[in-house]
Design a protein around this motif. Structure first.
Motif, PDB file in Angstrom:
ATOM      1  N   THR A  59      74.044  -0.742  73.479  1.00  7.92           N
ATOM      2  CA  THR A  59      73.399  -1.287  72.277  1.00  7.92           C
ATOM      3  C   THR A  59      73.935  -0.736  70.968  1.00  7.92           C
ATOM      4  O   THR A  59      73.667  -1.284  69.905  1.00  7.92           O
ATOM      5  CB  THR A  59      71.882  -1.003  72.316  1.00  7.92           C
ATOM      6  N   SER A  60      74.651   0.385  71.037  1.00  4.49           N
ATOM      7  CA  SER A  60      75.162   1.084  69.834  1.00  4.49           C
ATOM      8  C   SER A  60      74.035   1.614  68.956  1.00  4.49           C
ATOM      9  O   SER A  60      74.221   1.846  67.766  1.00  4.49           O
ATOM     10  CB  SER A  60      76.073   0.157  69.002  1.00  4.49           C
ATOM     11  N   GLU A  61      72.840   1.787  69.552  1.00  2.35           N
ATOM     12  CA  GLU A  61      71.698   2.324  68.801  1.00  2.35           C
ATOM     13  C   GLU A  61      71.149   3.561  69.508  1.00  2.35           C
ATOM     14  O   GLU A  61      71.423   3.791  70.683  1.00  2.35           O
ATOM     15  CB  GLU A  61      70.592   1.262  68.662  1.00  2.35           C
ATOM     16  N   THR A  62      70.374   4.348  68.784  1.00  4.74           N
ATOM     17  CA  THR A  62      69.779   5.574  69.331  1.00  4.74           C
ATOM     18  C   THR A  62      68.723   5.243  70.380  1.00  4.74           C
ATOM     19  O   THR A  62      67.937   4.308  70.211  1.00  4.74           O
ATOM     20  CB  THR A  62      69.155   6.402  68.190  1.00  4.74           C
ATOM     21  N   ALA A  63      68.708   6.003  71.457  1.00  4.46           N
ATOM     22  CA  ALA A  63      67.763   5.769  72.553  1.00  4.46           C
ATOM     23  C   ALA A  63      66.917   7.011  72.804  1.00  4.46           C
ATOM     24  O   ALA A  63      67.408   8.136  72.696  1.00  4.46           O
ATOM     25  CB  ALA A  63      68.506   5.372  73.821  1.00  4.46           C
ATOM     26  N   HIS A  64      65.641   6.794  73.143  1.00  3.56           N
ATOM     27  CA  HIS A  64      64.714   7.900  73.411  1.00  3.56           C
ATOM     28  C   HIS A  64      63.888   7.637  74.664  1.00  3.56           C
ATOM     29  O   HIS A  64      63.660   6.487  75.050  1.00  3.56           O
ATOM     30  CB  HIS A  64      63.735   8.091  72.242  1.00  3.56           C
ATOM     31  N   LEU A  65      63.412   8.718  75.260  1.00  2.00           N
ATOM     32  CA  LEU A  65      62.399   8.688  76.313  1.00  2.00           C
ATOM     33  C   LEU A  65      61.135   9.280  75.715  1.00  2.00           C
ATOM     34  O   LEU A  65      61.172  10.371  75.136  1.00  2.00           O
ATOM     35  CB  LEU A  65      62.839   9.517  77.517  1.00  2.00           C
ATOM     36  N   LEU A  66      60.018   8.562  75.834  1.00  2.00           N
ATOM     37  CA  LEU A  66      58.751   9.014  75.258  1.00  2.00           C
ATOM     38  C   LEU A  66      57.642   8.951  76.295  1.00  2.00           C
ATOM     39  O   LEU A  66      57.708   8.179  77.259  1.00  2.00           O
ATOM     40  CB  LEU A  66      58.341   8.156  74.053  1.00  2.00           C
ATOM     41  N   VAL A  67      56.594   9.751  76.075  1.00  2.00           N
ATOM     42  CA  VAL A  67      55.386   9.700  76.890  1.00  2.00           C
ATOM     43  C   VAL A  67      54.189   9.510  75.969  1.00  2.00           C
ATOM     44  O   VAL A  67      54.276   9.731  74.760  1.00  2.00           O
ATOM     45  CB  VAL A  67      55.200  10.976  77.741  1.00  2.00           C
ATOM     46  N   LEU A  68      53.079   9.091  76.564  1.00  2.00           N
ATOM     47  CA  LEU A  68      51.851   8.857  75.808  1.00  2.00           C
ATOM     48  C   LEU A  68      50.872   9.992  76.041  1.00  2.00           C
ATOM     49  O   LEU A  68      50.608  10.364  77.182  1.00  2.00           O
ATOM     50  CB  LEU A  68      51.218   7.535  76.251  1.00  2.00           C
ATOM     51  N   GLU A  69      50.351  10.556  74.961  1.00  2.00           N
ATOM     52  CA  GLU A  69      49.312  11.586  75.049  1.00  2.00           C
ATOM     53  C   GLU A  69      48.185  11.188  74.110  1.00  2.00           C
ATOM     54  O   GLU A  69      48.328  11.265  72.881  1.00  2.00           O
ATOM     55  CB  GLU A  69      49.862  12.960  74.672  1.00  2.00           C
ATOM     56  N   GLY A  70      47.085  10.733  74.689  1.00  2.00           N
ATOM     57  CA  GLY A  70      45.962  10.282  73.874  1.00  2.00           C
ATOM     58  C   GLY A  70      46.332   9.039  73.105  1.00  2.00           C
ATOM     59  O   GLY A  70      46.585   7.978  73.678  1.00  2.00           O
ATOM     60  N   THR A  71      46.370   9.140  71.783  1.00  2.00           N
ATOM     61  CA  THR A  71      46.762   8.012  70.930  1.00  2.00           C
ATOM     62  C   THR A  71      48.082   8.304  70.222  1.00  2.00           C
ATOM     63  O   THR A  71      48.386   7.693  69.207  1.00  2.00           O
ATOM     64  CB  THR A  71      45.669   7.708  69.890  1.00  2.00           C
ATOM     65  N   GLU A  72      48.860   9.243  70.780  1.00  2.00           N
ATOM     66  CA  GLU A  72      50.146   9.593  70.189  1.00  2.00           C
ATOM     67  C   GLU A  72      51.265   9.453  71.206  1.00  2.00           C
ATOM     68  O   GLU A  72      51.048   9.595  72.403  1.00  2.00           O
ATOM     69  CB  GLU A  72      50.132  11.034  69.667  1.00  2.00           C
ATOM     70  N   THR A  73      52.464   9.192  70.698  1.00  2.00           N
ATOM     71  CA  THR A  73      53.648   9.237  71.547  1.00  2.00           C
ATOM     72  C   THR A  73      54.371  10.546  71.282  1.00  2.00           C
ATOM     73  O   THR A  73      54.331  11.076  70.169  1.00  2.00           O
ATOM     74  CB  THR A  73      54.603   8.068  71.247  1.00  2.00           C
ATOM     75  N   VAL A  74      55.036  11.060  72.312  1.00  4.10           N
ATOM     76  CA  VAL A  74      55.810  12.292  72.190  1.00  4.10           C
ATOM     77  C   VAL A  74      57.234  11.997  72.639  1.00  4.10           C
ATOM     78  O   VAL A  74      57.453  11.478  73.739  1.00  4.10           O
ATOM     79  CB  VAL A  74      55.220  13.426  73.053  1.00  4.10           C
ATOM     80  N   PHE A  75      58.208  12.305  71.798  1.00  4.23           N
ATOM     81  CA  PHE A  75      59.618  12.127  72.130  1.00  4.23           C
ATOM     82  C   PHE A  75      60.061  13.324  72.986  1.00  4.23           C
ATOM     83  O   PHE A  75      59.998  14.462  72.520  1.00  4.23           O
ATOM     84  CB  PHE A  75      60.471  12.084  70.859  1.00  4.23           C
ATOM     85  N   ILE A  76      60.507  13.081  74.205  1.00  2.00           N
ATOM     86  CA  ILE A  76      60.871  14.206  75.071  1.00  2.00           C
ATOM     87  C   ILE A  76      62.370  14.283  75.387  1.00  2.00           C
ATOM     88  O   ILE A  76      62.835  15.292  75.906  1.00  2.00           O
ATOM     89  CB  ILE A  76      60.058  14.204  76.381  1.00  2.00           C
ATOM     90  N   GLU A  77      63.112  13.227  75.091  1.00  2.00           N
ATOM     91  CA  GLU A  77      64.560  13.257  75.294  1.00  2.00           C
ATOM     92  C   GLU A  77      65.180  12.134  74.475  1.00  2.00           C
ATOM     93  O   GLU A  77      64.527  11.135  74.177  1.00  2.00           O
ATOM     94  CB  GLU A  77      64.898  13.093  76.777  1.00  2.00           C
ATOM     95  N   GLY A  78      66.443  12.299  74.100  1.00  2.00           N
ATOM     96  CA  GLY A  78      67.098  11.256  73.326  1.00  2.00           C
ATOM     97  C   GLY A  78      68.596  11.420  73.268  1.00  2.00           C
ATOM     98  O   GLY A  78      69.132  12.503  73.514  1.00  2.00           O
ATOM     99  N   VAL A  79      69.271  10.323  72.967  1.00  2.00           N
ATOM    100  CA  VAL A  79      70.720  10.302  72.754  1.00  2.00           C
ATOM    101  C   VAL A  79      70.962   9.517  71.476  1.00  2.00           C
ATOM    102  O   VAL A  79      70.472   8.400  71.329  1.00  2.00           O
ATOM    103  CB  VAL A  79      71.469   9.658  73.937  1.00  2.00           C
ATOM    104  N   GLU A  80      71.717  10.107  70.576  1.00  2.00           N
ATOM    105  CA  GLU A  80      71.915   9.511  69.255  1.00  2.00           C
ATOM    106  C   GLU A  80      73.108   8.565  69.220  1.00  2.00           C
ATOM    107  O   GLU A  80      74.142   8.811  69.838  1.00  2.00           O
ATOM    108  CB  GLU A  80      72.107  10.620  68.218  1.00  2.00           C
TER     109      GLU A  80
END
Length: 252
Positions: A100-121
């Motif tokens: 895609t030529s765009e930044t990618a992330h792995l996120l999880v859900l905690e309550g009503t928030e998302t948390v970024f836990i891994e990514g490639v720029e």
């Protein structure tokens, strides 16, 4: 072989026994739990709904059976080692960036928030930056909406007890009713979008990562400058959905 506790606490013991029933049966009914524990059906129902309230179980809207919930999936990931999840995701995040030529992330859900836990720029000069470790309002993000769409209506309203929502830009949904309508669209398409809802000039597309039991344990997201990302929405949605499906299959 487990060693019996010297002074067992009955309520905790019963909760543990219910969760261990999932080893042999991925869907539990009130009658099953009642028979296994030797308690009244009303008592079994209260136990199941209590575990559901803590996200340890999730009720299927059609069958009414109870299966593993998102918190139980997160617990399993923690016990097995979150590093393995991140390692598996890393390969697919790198492929997402390549495709895609765009930044990618792995996120999880905690309550009503998302948390970024891994990514490639992305390597683009103008790009979305890495946000590993950061949090944000789930209703204003693509990954957040992808994961909120996995929740039952009752669980969603438990997390959002008020009619009004806060967080994000002026483009983010601001009411629970609008969020519920948005989540229905996510269920129909299989992916969620963030059109400058978390930050101005940022667009993202995300899809839930479900293991073989159908439990969502995270979401993959690709993001980039609004003008560029919006122009290739079909490419981004197809790539992130395929990657999320592949990651889920790898998790087993």
């Amino acid at each position: 072989m487990a060693v019996p506790a010297a002074y067992p606490v009955e309520s905790i013991d019963n909760a543990a026994r219910i969760l261990l029933m999932l080893v042999d049966n991925p869907s539990l009914r009130v009658a099953d739990v009642s028979a296994e524990l030797g308690v009244a059906r009303s008592t079994a129902h209260r136990m199941l709904t209590t575990l559901q309230a803590r996200d340890l179980l999730r009720q299927d809207a059609q069958t009414k059976g109870y299966g593993p919930g998102p918190a139980l999936a997160r617990l399993g990931i923690a016990v097995m080692g979150a590093v393995s999840l991140r390692d598996e995701a890393r390969l697919l995040l790198e492929k997402l960036v390549e495709d895609t030529s765009e930044t990618a992330h792995l996120l999880v859900l905690e309550g009503t928030e998302t948390v970024f836990i891994e990514g490639v720029e992305s390597q683009q000069v103008i790009r979305a930056g890495l946000r590993t470790g950061q949090r944000g309002p789930a209703h204003a993000s693509a990954a957040g909406k992808a994961l909120l769409a996995e929740l039952s209506r009752e669980e969603l309203r438990r997390r959002y007890p008020g009619a009004r929502l806060r967080g994000g830009t002026e483009r983010a949904v601001s009411t629970r009713r609008a969020l519920e309508a948005e989540l229905q669209k996510v269920r129909e398409t299989g992916y969620a979008t963030n059109m400058e809802e978390s930050e101005w000039d940022l667009c993202a597309v995300a899809a839930p990562v479900r293991n073989r039991q159908g439990v969502a344990c995270g979401a993959l997201s690709v993001s980039g400058p609004a003008r560029r990302a919006d122009a290739k929405l079909a490419l981004l949605s197809g790539a992130v959905t395929a990657a999320a499906t592949e990651l889920g299959a790898r998790l087993g």
